[in-house]
Motif scaffolding. Structure first.
Motif, PDB file in Angstrom:
ATOM      1  N   PRO A   1       0.960  -1.020  -0.122  1.00  0.00           N
ATOM      2  CA  PRO A   1      -0.354   0.087   0.091  1.00  0.00           C
ATOM      3  C   PRO A   1       1.049   0.843   0.012  1.00  0.00           C
ATOM      4  CG  PRO A   1      -0.568  -1.248   1.641  1.00  0.00           C
ATOM      5  CD  PRO A   1       0.493  -2.033   1.142  1.00  0.00           C
ATOM      6  N   VAL A   2       0.796   2.060  -0.347  1.00  0.00           N
ATOM      7  CA  VAL A   2       1.102   3.327  -0.972  1.00  0.00           C
ATOM      8  C   VAL A   2      -0.152   4.805  -0.921  1.00  0.00           C
ATOM      9  CG1 VAL A   2       2.754   5.020  -2.051  1.00  0.00           C
ATOM     10  CG2 VAL A   2       2.678   2.896  -2.738  1.00  0.00           C
ATOM     11  N   ILE A   3       1.240   5.400   0.079  1.00  0.00           N
ATOM     12  CA  ILE A   3      -0.294   6.560   1.389  1.00  0.00           C
ATOM     13  C   ILE A   3       0.629   8.164   0.177  1.00  0.00           C
ATOM     14  CG2 ILE A   3      -0.153   8.119   2.516  1.00  0.00           C
ATOM     15  CD1 ILE A   3      -0.859   5.292   4.382  1.00  0.00           C
ATOM     16  N   ALA A   4       0.232   8.859  -0.344  1.00  0.00           N
ATOM     17  CA  ALA A   4       0.623   9.949  -0.525  1.00  0.00           C
ATOM     18  C   ALA A   4       0.502  10.939   0.411  1.00  0.00           C
ATOM     19  CB  ALA A   4       0.164  10.725  -2.215  1.00  0.00           C
ATOM     20  N   ALA A   5       1.545  11.445   0.630  1.00  0.00           N
ATOM     21  CA  ALA A   5       1.400  12.653   2.068  1.00  0.00           C
ATOM     22  C   ALA A   5       1.724  13.769   0.770  1.00  0.00           C
ATOM     23  CB  ALA A   5       2.679  12.473   3.188  1.00  0.00           C
ATOM     24  N   VAL A   6       0.599  14.884   0.529  1.00  0.00           N
ATOM     25  CA  VAL A   6       0.719  15.839  -0.153  1.00  0.00           C
ATOM     26  C   VAL A   6       1.040  17.166   0.410  1.00  0.00           C
ATOM     27  CG1 VAL A   6       0.320  17.140  -2.408  1.00  0.00           C
ATOM     28  CG2 VAL A   6       0.093  14.639  -2.094  1.00  0.00           C
ATOM     29  N   ASN A   7       2.697  17.709   0.635  1.00  0.00           N
ATOM     30  CA  ASN A   7       2.681  18.426   1.750  1.00  0.00           C
ATOM     31  C   ASN A   7       2.386  19.774   0.816  1.00  0.00           C
ATOM     32  OD1 ASN A   7       5.175  17.339   0.577  1.00  0.00           O
ATOM     33  ND2 ASN A   7       6.320  18.799   0.870  1.00  0.00           N
ATOM     34  N   GLY A   8       2.237  20.119  -0.385  1.00  0.00           N
ATOM     35  CA  GLY A   8       2.566  21.816  -1.670  1.00  0.00           C
ATOM     36  C   GLY A   8       2.103  20.763  -3.115  1.00  0.00           C
ATOM     37  N   ALA A   9       2.948  21.525  -3.774  1.00  0.00           N
ATOM     38  CA  ALA A   9       2.030  21.335  -4.869  1.00  0.00           C
ATOM     39  C   ALA A   9       2.377  20.273  -5.511  1.00  0.00           C
ATOM     40  CB  ALA A   9       3.899  22.900  -5.765  1.00  0.00           C
ATOM     41  N   ALA A  10       1.155  19.418  -6.514  1.00  0.00           N
ATOM     42  CA  ALA A  10       1.381  18.090  -6.875  1.00  0.00           C
ATOM     43  C   ALA A  10       1.381  18.858  -8.052  1.00  0.00           C
ATOM     44  CB  ALA A  10       1.299  17.329  -5.987  1.00  0.00           C
ATOM     45  N   VAL A  11       1.782  19.440  -9.169  1.00  0.00           N
ATOM     46  CA  VAL A  11       1.235  19.777 -10.739  1.00  0.00           C
ATOM     47  C   VAL A  11       1.930  18.842 -11.353  1.00  0.00           C
ATOM     48  CG1 VAL A  11       1.123  21.632  -9.340  1.00  0.00           C
ATOM     49  CG2 VAL A  11       3.232  21.773 -10.775  1.00  0.00           C
ATOM     50  N   GLY A  12       1.599  18.649 -12.744  1.00  0.00           N
ATOM     51  CA  GLY A  12       2.404  18.214 -13.410  1.00  0.00           C
ATOM     52  C   GLY A  12       2.524  17.056 -13.065  1.00  0.00           C
ATOM     53  N   TRP A  13       4.069  15.802 -13.437  1.00  0.00           N
ATOM     54  CA  TRP A  13       3.666  14.318 -12.691  1.00  0.00           C
ATOM     55  C   TRP A  13       4.285  14.887 -11.494  1.00  0.00           C
ATOM     56  CZ3 TRP A  13       7.045  10.147 -10.980  1.00  0.00           C
ATOM     57  CH2 TRP A  13       6.548   9.396 -11.918  1.00  0.00           C
ATOM     58  N   GLY A  14       4.078  15.626 -10.735  1.00  0.00           N
ATOM     59  CA  GLY A  14       3.781  15.170  -9.225  1.00  0.00           C
ATOM     60  C   GLY A  14       2.745  15.036  -8.875  1.00  0.00           C
ATOM     61  N   MET A  15       1.356  15.617 -10.205  1.00  0.00           N
ATOM     62  CA  MET A  15       0.355  14.816  -9.642  1.00  0.00           C
ATOM     63  C   MET A  15       0.120  13.646 -10.148  1.00  0.00           C
ATOM     64  SD  MET A  15      -3.363  17.090 -10.353  1.00  0.00           S
ATOM     65  CE  MET A  15      -4.769  16.170 -11.027  1.00  0.00           C
TER      66      MET A  15
ATOM     67  N   LEU B   1       2.207  11.495  -9.550  1.00  0.00           N
ATOM     68  CA  LEU B   1       2.625  10.032  -8.618  1.00  0.00           C
ATOM     69  C   LEU B   1       2.065  10.664  -8.142  1.00  0.00           C
ATOM     70  CD1 LEU B   1       4.989   9.078  -7.614  1.00  0.00           C
ATOM     71  CD2 LEU B   1       6.061  12.095  -6.883  1.00  0.00           C
ATOM     72  N   ALA B   2       1.198  11.614  -7.330  1.00  0.00           N
ATOM     73  CA  ALA B   2       0.170  11.339  -6.245  1.00  0.00           C
ATOM     74  C   ALA B   2      -0.508  10.470  -6.447  1.00  0.00           C
ATOM     75  CB  ALA B   2      -0.673  13.017  -5.588  1.00  0.00           C
ATOM     76  N   LEU B   3      -1.388  10.727  -7.834  1.00  0.00           N
ATOM     77  CA  LEU B   3      -2.249   9.419  -8.484  1.00  0.00           C
ATOM     78  C   LEU B   3      -1.623   8.171  -8.456  1.00  0.00           C
ATOM     79  CD1 LEU B   3      -3.522  11.610 -11.589  1.00  0.00           C
ATOM     80  CD2 LEU B   3      -4.689  10.936  -9.431  1.00  0.00           C
ATOM     81  N   TYR B   4      -0.893   8.120  -7.830  1.00  0.00           N
ATOM     82  CA  TYR B   4       0.023   6.204  -8.203  1.00  0.00           C
ATOM     83  C   TYR B   4       0.095   5.906  -7.202  1.00  0.00           C
ATOM     84  CZ  TYR B   4       1.479   7.517 -13.073  1.00  0.00           C
ATOM     85  OH  TYR B   4       2.436   7.467 -14.334  1.00  0.00           O
ATOM     86  N   ALA B   5      -0.274   7.324  -6.292  1.00  0.00           N
ATOM     87  CA  ALA B   5      -0.322   5.744  -4.791  1.00  0.00           C
ATOM     88  C   ALA B   5      -1.721   5.544  -4.218  1.00  0.00           C
ATOM     89  CB  ALA B   5      -0.228   7.658  -3.576  1.00  0.00           C
ATOM     90  N   ASP B   6      -2.248   4.942  -3.392  1.00  0.00           N
ATOM     91  CA  ASP B   6      -3.474   4.729  -3.430  1.00  0.00           C
ATOM     92  C   ASP B   6      -4.435   5.193  -2.190  1.00  0.00           C
ATOM     93  OD1 ASP B   6      -2.560   1.245  -4.506  1.00  0.00           O
ATOM     94  OD2 ASP B   6      -1.612   1.345  -2.688  1.00  0.00           O
ATOM     95  N   ILE B   7      -3.502   6.165  -1.640  1.00  0.00           N
ATOM     96  CA  ILE B   7      -3.773   6.914  -0.883  1.00  0.00           C
ATOM     97  C   ILE B   7      -3.592   8.252  -0.950  1.00  0.00           C
ATOM     98  CG2 ILE B   7      -5.158   7.882   1.625  1.00  0.00           C
ATOM     99  CD1 ILE B   7      -5.455   4.040   2.106  1.00  0.00           C
ATOM    100  N   ARG B   8      -4.531   9.153  -0.434  1.00  0.00           N
ATOM    101  CA  ARG B   8      -3.798  10.648  -1.394  1.00  0.00           C
ATOM    102  C   ARG B   8      -4.055  11.527  -0.156  1.00  0.00           C
ATOM    103  NH1 ARG B   8      -4.432   8.353  -5.708  1.00  0.00           N
ATOM    104  NH2 ARG B   8      -6.764   8.547  -5.200  1.00  0.00           N
ATOM    105  N   ILE B   9      -3.472  12.152   1.328  1.00  0.00           N
ATOM    106  CA  ILE B   9      -3.796  12.780   2.288  1.00  0.00           C
ATOM    107  C   ILE B   9      -3.145  14.081   1.397  1.00  0.00           C
ATOM    108  CG2 ILE B   9      -3.105  13.227   4.594  1.00  0.00           C
ATOM    109  CD1 ILE B   9      -3.058  10.991   4.965  1.00  0.00           C
ATOM    110  N   ALA B  10      -3.894  15.028   1.990  1.00  0.00           N
ATOM    111  CA  ALA B  10      -2.952  16.324   1.449  1.00  0.00           C
ATOM    112  C   ALA B  10      -2.884  17.518   2.666  1.00  0.00           C
ATOM    113  CB  ALA B  10      -4.330  17.574   0.524  1.00  0.00           C
ATOM    114  N   SER B  11      -1.320  18.267   2.963  1.00  0.00           N
ATOM    115  CA  SER B  11      -1.806  19.351   3.707  1.00  0.00           C
ATOM    116  C   SER B  11      -2.573  20.262   3.118  1.00  0.00           C
ATOM    117  CB  SER B  11      -0.284  19.996   3.719  1.00  0.00           C
ATOM    118  OG  SER B  11      -0.130  21.953   3.824  1.00  0.00           O
TER     119      SER B  11
END
Length: 264
Positions: A103-117, A119-129
């Motif tokens: 299981p992969v969790i993305a802890a999105v602490n700031g800008a997630a844009v372009g390939w950064g987004m 990467l966040a989508l490849y996670a199973d769960i996303r939590i955002a700051s």
């Protein structure tokens, strides 16, 4: 892969592996070295018997601002070297993230844009700051997204919302990401990693083999196999990188001006 000067770091504690993009001065933009190390970090997590859950995050102030435009898009090297052994597949870092069987969790602490987004989508769960921002900016550079925008975004937020985000390149904030179901929660910035670790601990205490099969079952049911779509996406990106509109998208970004696209 744990040195403080590495572009991507990997650490394991209490059965939770933390992969951190570590180019804070560049807002964790990915250069060739970072892409390579990110791929290796996900592969290491798969092999690591002590890792039962993975958190991917960025060194503040950003999660990942996408490609390093100066080095990758505007530099002398090709942006996406053809993989030597895998032609019809997503980019190697994307494939490594998608093939991570834990299981992969993305802890999105700031800008997630372009390939950064992506990467966040490849996670199973996303939590955002509360400071997080999301955008599929590829259209602004005269490109299509990688496989994440095509493969996962519609399943997460619905086809119409995915189309809006992909066609416009609009930036959305953490509250909007929560409203459309892109993230499971929005946390105060200072509490983000504590919340991600707490969720990871709840996951990691479960039987490792059952977790892997549970993740595989979810992938099969919700997403299917990304390889054919990924191969098409990469070939399309290579084609678009030869266009005048792509060069104009990069030049206008570097020159801080509005682009003028011509359809060539």
């Amino acid at each position: 892969m744990s040195g403080e000067n590495e572009t991507v770091t990997y650490r394991v504690e209490d059965h939770v592996a933390v992969i951190t993009l570590n180019r804070p001065e560049q807002r964790n933009a990915l250069n060739f070295d970072a892409y390579d190390r990110l791929e290796r970090a996900f592969r290491q997590a798969v092999r690591d018997p002590d890792a039962r859950c993975v958190i991917v995050t960025g060194a503040d102030p950003a999660f990942c601002s996408g490609d390093d435009v100066r080095e990758i898009m505007a530099g002398p090297k090709p942006a996406i070297p053809p993989p030597p052994t895998v032609r019809h597949a997503p980019t190697p870092a994307a494939m490594a993230a998608l093939e991570c069987d834990k299981p992969v969790i993305a802890a999105v602490n700031g800008a997630a844009v372009g390939w950064g987004m992506e990467l966040a989508l490849y996670a199973d769960i996303r939590i955002a700051s509360e400071k997080a921002k999301f955008a599929e900016l590829f259209i602004k550079r005269g490109l299509t997204c990688d496989v994440g925008g095509f493969y996962r975004l519609p399943a997460i937020v619905g086809p119409a919302k995915a189309a809006e985000l992909l066609f416009t390149g609009d930036v959305i904030d953490a509250d909007e990401a929560l409203r459309i179901g892109l993230v499971r929660e929005v946390a105060p910035h200072a509490e983000l990693m504590d919340r991600a670790r707490a969720l990871a601990a709840r996951i990691a205490c479960n039987p490792p083999l059952a977790l892997r099969y549970m993740k595989e079952g979810l992938r099969r049911a919700a997403y299917g196999d990304p390889r054919e779509l990924g191969g098409w996406a990469i070939e399309t990106i290579r084609t678009l990188m030869k266009t005048e509109d792509h060069r104009e998208g990069v030049a206008s970004f570097l020159e801080k001006r509005a682009p003028v696209f011509t359809g060539r």
